[in-house]
Design an enzyme around this catalytic site. Structure first.
Site, PDB file in Angstrom:
ATOM      1  N   TRP A 191      40.100  54.647  48.077  1.00 16.70           N
ATOM      2  CA  TRP A 191      39.656  54.092  47.006  1.00 16.70           C
ATOM      3  C   TRP A 191      38.284  54.773  46.720  1.00 16.70           C
ATOM      4  CZ3 TRP A 191      39.709  48.044  47.150  1.00 16.70           C
ATOM      5  CH2 TRP A 191      41.157  47.547  47.249  1.00 16.70           C
ATOM      6  N   LYS A 203      42.580  55.574  42.967  1.00 13.64           N
ATOM      7  CA  LYS A 203      43.121  55.454  44.203  1.00 13.64           C
ATOM      8  C   LYS A 203      43.542  57.011  44.241  1.00 13.64           C
ATOM      9  CE  LYS A 203      45.012  52.194  47.424  1.00 13.64           C
ATOM     10  NZ  LYS A 203      45.795  51.095  47.577  1.00 13.64           N
ATOM     11  N   GLU A 247      34.092  33.274  32.425  1.00 17.19           N
ATOM     12  CA  GLU A 247      34.649  32.081  33.343  1.00 17.19           C
ATOM     13  C   GLU A 247      33.985  31.587  34.160  1.00 17.19           C
ATOM     14  OE1 GLU A 247      35.802  35.243  32.452  1.00 17.19           O
ATOM     15  OE2 GLU A 247      38.106  35.170  32.407  1.00 17.19           O
ATOM     16  N   THR A 270      37.604  34.876  26.167  1.00 15.54           N
ATOM     17  CA  THR A 270      37.132  36.189  26.860  1.00 15.54           C
ATOM     18  C   THR A 270      37.214  37.333  25.891  1.00 15.54           C
ATOM     19  OG1 THR A 270      39.341  36.264  27.573  1.00 15.54           O
ATOM     20  CG2 THR A 270      37.765  35.283  29.298  1.00 15.54           C
TER      21      THR A 270
HETATM   22  P1  ADP Z   1      35.087  40.939  29.576  1.00 14.88           P
HETATM   23  O1  ADP Z   1      36.100  40.792  30.280  1.00 14.88           O
HETATM   24  O2  ADP Z   1      35.311  41.001  28.111  1.00 14.88           O
HETATM   25  O3  ADP Z   1      34.201  41.976  29.753  1.00 14.88           O
HETATM   26  P2  ADP Z   1      33.113  38.936  30.433  1.00 14.88           P
HETATM   27  O4  ADP Z   1      31.707  39.237  29.733  1.00 14.88           O
HETATM   28  O5  ADP Z   1      33.358  37.639  30.935  1.00 14.88           O
HETATM   29  O6  ADP Z   1      34.198  39.483  29.532  1.00 14.88           O
HETATM   30  O7  ADP Z   1      33.059  40.156  31.711  1.00 14.88           O
HETATM   31  C1  ADP Z   1      32.995  39.863  32.972  1.00 14.88           C
HETATM   32  C2  ADP Z   1      33.158  40.874  33.823  1.00 14.88           C
HETATM   33  O8  ADP Z   1      32.165  41.720  33.531  1.00 14.88           O
HETATM   34  C3  ADP Z   1      33.228  40.668  35.451  1.00 14.88           C
HETATM   35  O9  ADP Z   1      34.405  40.337  35.774  1.00 14.88           O
HETATM   36  C4  ADP Z   1      32.931  42.029  35.808  1.00 14.88           C
HETATM   37  O10 ADP Z   1      33.954  43.077  35.962  1.00 14.88           O
HETATM   38  C5  ADP Z   1      31.649  42.554  34.664  1.00 14.88           C
HETATM   39  N1  ADP Z   1      30.448  42.422  35.372  1.00 14.88           N
HETATM   40  C6  ADP Z   1      29.653  41.252  34.968  1.00 14.88           C
HETATM   41  N2  ADP Z   1      28.497  41.504  35.594  1.00 14.88           N
HETATM   42  C7  ADP Z   1      28.485  42.583  36.275  1.00 14.88           C
HETATM   43  C8  ADP Z   1      27.656  43.279  37.222  1.00 14.88           C
HETATM   44  N3  ADP Z   1      26.448  43.138  37.463  1.00 14.88           N
HETATM   45  N4  ADP Z   1      28.119  44.448  38.027  1.00 14.88           N
HETATM   46  C9  ADP Z   1      29.512  45.074  37.499  1.00 14.88           C
HETATM   47  N5  ADP Z   1      30.384  44.489  36.657  1.00 14.88           N
HETATM   48  C10 ADP Z   1      30.004  43.441  36.174  1.00 14.88           C
END
Ligand code: ADP
Length: 545
Positions: free
Chosen positions: A444, A439, A330, A185
């Protein structure tokens, strides 16, 4: 009673054999800047055998890690298939990580070999002396002589190395639960964490990508894979292509809006996938340089929230259907994907399309409240999303050695850190990442909802919202705005535009115009950087009464 079914292993070697034989004529089109270089799936099969032989020759045995430092291209695809199929583990290095993070992940994964694209040799050369376990570097698509390797590291030319090898390889039988590939990640806090995919998880995830309610990838498709192969395995498209026979169009290093549009017109993809910021850039480019995108049957957008205004513009101006999806490194990454139910009005259908999408059978979910209680799927209760399933990681690689990250797992569930709602029919709407939540006076405010609303204003190219300290309300939103080129707008006007879109108490009074929203290594808004800029007084904030 046991079943009478045979128990073949779900392995990458099976995908490789299938794709290169049954779909021998499907193509990988690697963009060179002016044209597509074509490699058939049959050739990828042959070259995979040669690469596996070459790697064995370099001493790669067992589950040793073979890293890639590459753009999306045919050679990277070959590594995707050959490395796991021979029993080794593919580690896709994110070329855009900070130097200390790259060093950390290469050493943490104990990479033995790195395959690098010629254009990335200068970048790799800066890091290589800090990679403690790397013994071999293979330079593809470029000049191996350009790399001055540190002592103890041998450099090889990809084409020469492969040319000397047999085109046959006896792919070993591999336990489907064994490691096939790993991806770290991007580590917004602390060190990056390693996610290790199995042959089985990749197989099952590929089937989901190919399902009609997944990405519906089929042999009729030409998939333009913009999501980097070093970001969450290109969302699974390379493996799904070898399963389905879909041809792949690989942009290599040509990821800017202008070459992407040119590439779309020249190679006529039917399907594509990328984070919203890429498509925002494409839209801005199209404003001045209209182009024909009609070959695209649909485009999957995820990685961060897809602004509804962008979906509408693509549909109404260019006839391109955007499908919203959610996932994480993940989760392989497909977690949800949006296919609205049939038989609804246009308005109802659009309301569904804004959501992050529906849970597939392979992903179980629950919503958890502040006090650890499970919340109902009523489309209103907001909590943290937890997921589990056969393509969702149950831990991080070698977590016990550095301790960090255990808090992400809760009795077999992955705590996503994403906050939102679920409807009774399994559609997810994310309101925030838990670390981005604002917040205000105990209530929220969804930064995603505000961003979407601001980005619907015609003068706005991009908007990112963060929470800033407030003496009265604890926190209030600050909207940072990038205006479209040559367009003017004042905070008063933008706030006025929001009055019928968000609750009155949520209307933001803090605004800052910026030249660009800082982005992470995979092109998402980097709110950590924005928060730091604000804390250091670097943002010129206008406060409305
Ligand atoms: P990083 O944590 O570096 O961004 P990832 O690519 O694994 O790595 O990111 C996953 C995160 O991206 C998710 O936990 C979420 O917060 C965000 N995410 C992914 N798809 C969406 C979406 N369609 N809308 C909002 N957030 C998203």
């Amino acid at each position: 009673m046991l079943s009478t079914m045979q128990d073949g292993q779900l392995s990458i070697a099976t995908l490789l054999r299938h794709g290169s034989a049954v779909h021998a004529g499907s193509e990988v089109v690697t963009w060179t800047g002016t044209e597509g270089r074509i490699t058939t799936f049959a050739q990828v099969g042959t070259q995979s055998a040669q690469l596996a032989n070459a790697l064995r020759g370099l001493g790669v045995t067992g589950d040793q890690r073979v890293a890639t430092f590459m753009w999306n291209n045919a050679e990277h695809l070959t590594a995707y298939l050959a490395v796991p199929a021979m029993g080794a583990v593919l580690h896709t290095l994110n070329i855009r990580l900070f130097p200390e993070q790259l060093t950390y992940i290469a050493n943490h994964a104990e990479d033995h070999v790195v395959i690098v694209d010629g254009t990335l040799v200068p970048l790799l050369a800066q890091h290589l002396p800090t990679f403690k376990t790397v013994k071999h570097v293979i330079v593809a698509n470029g000049d191996a002589a350009a790399l001055q390797a540190p002592e103890g590291v041998q450099v090889h030319a990809y084409a020469d190395l492969l040319a000397a090898q047999s085109t046959e390889f006896d792919w070993p039988e591999i336990d489907e639960r064994a490691a096939a590939a790993m991806c770290y990640t991007s580590g917004t806090t602390g060190n990056p964490k390693g996610v290790v995919y199995s042959h089985r998880s990749i197989w099952l995830h590929s089937m989901q990508i190919c399902m009609a309610d997944g990405m519906g990838l089929s042999s009729a498709d030409r998939s333009l894979v913009i999501v980097p192969q070093f970001h969450a395995m290109s969302w699974g498209l390379p493996y799904a292509a070898f399963m389905s026979g879909a041809s792949l169009i690989m942009p290599d290093r040509f990821l800017q809006p202008e070459p992407l549009v040119k590439l779309i017109e020249a190679t006529r993809p039917t399907q594509s996938a990328a984070v919203p910021t890429i498509w925002q850039g494409v839209l801005a480019h199209l404003d001045a340089h209209p182009a024909d995108l009609s070959s695209l049957r649909e485009v999957v957008v995820g990685g961060s929230a897809c602004p509804p205004s962008m979906m509408h513009t693509f549909a109404e101006k260019y006839g391109v259907h955007i499908v919203h999806a959610w996932g994480m490194t993940e989760t392989s990454p497909l977690g949800t994907l949006c296919r609205p139910p049939a038989g609804l009005s246009e308005k109802q259908t659009w309301a569904y399309r804004y959501t992050q999408g529906r849970l597939p059978a392979g992903v179980s979910a629950r919503l958890v409240g502040d006090g650890g209680e499970e919340l109902p799927w009523d489309g209103e209760s907001v909590g943290e999303l937890e997921v589990r399933g056969p393509w969702i990681t149950g831990s991080y690689y070698r977590l016990d050695e550095d301790g960090e990250g255990t808090e992400k797992f809760d009795g077999g569930w992955l705590r996503t850190g994403d906050v939102g709602t679920l409807t009774p029919d399994g559609f997810l709407t994310l309101t925030d990442r838990s670390k981005d939540i604002i917040k205000s006076g105990g209530e929220w405010i969804s930064s995603v909802e505000l961003e979407n609303a601001v980005m619907a204003h015609p003068a706005v190219a991009e908007a990112a919202v963060i929470g800033i300290p407030d003496p009265k309300w604890d926190e209030r939103p600050l909207v940072t705005v990038v205006l479209r080129e040559g367009v003017e707008a004042q905070p008063e006007e933008l706030r006025g535009f929001l009055t019928d879109k968000v609750a009155k108490w949520q209307l933001p009074e803090n605004w800052a115009f910026i030249a660009e929203v800082p982005k992470t290594s995979v092109g998402k808004f980097d709110k950590k950087v924005l928060r730091a800029q604000h804390a250091e007084g670097k943002l010129d904030v206008r406060h409305l009464d």
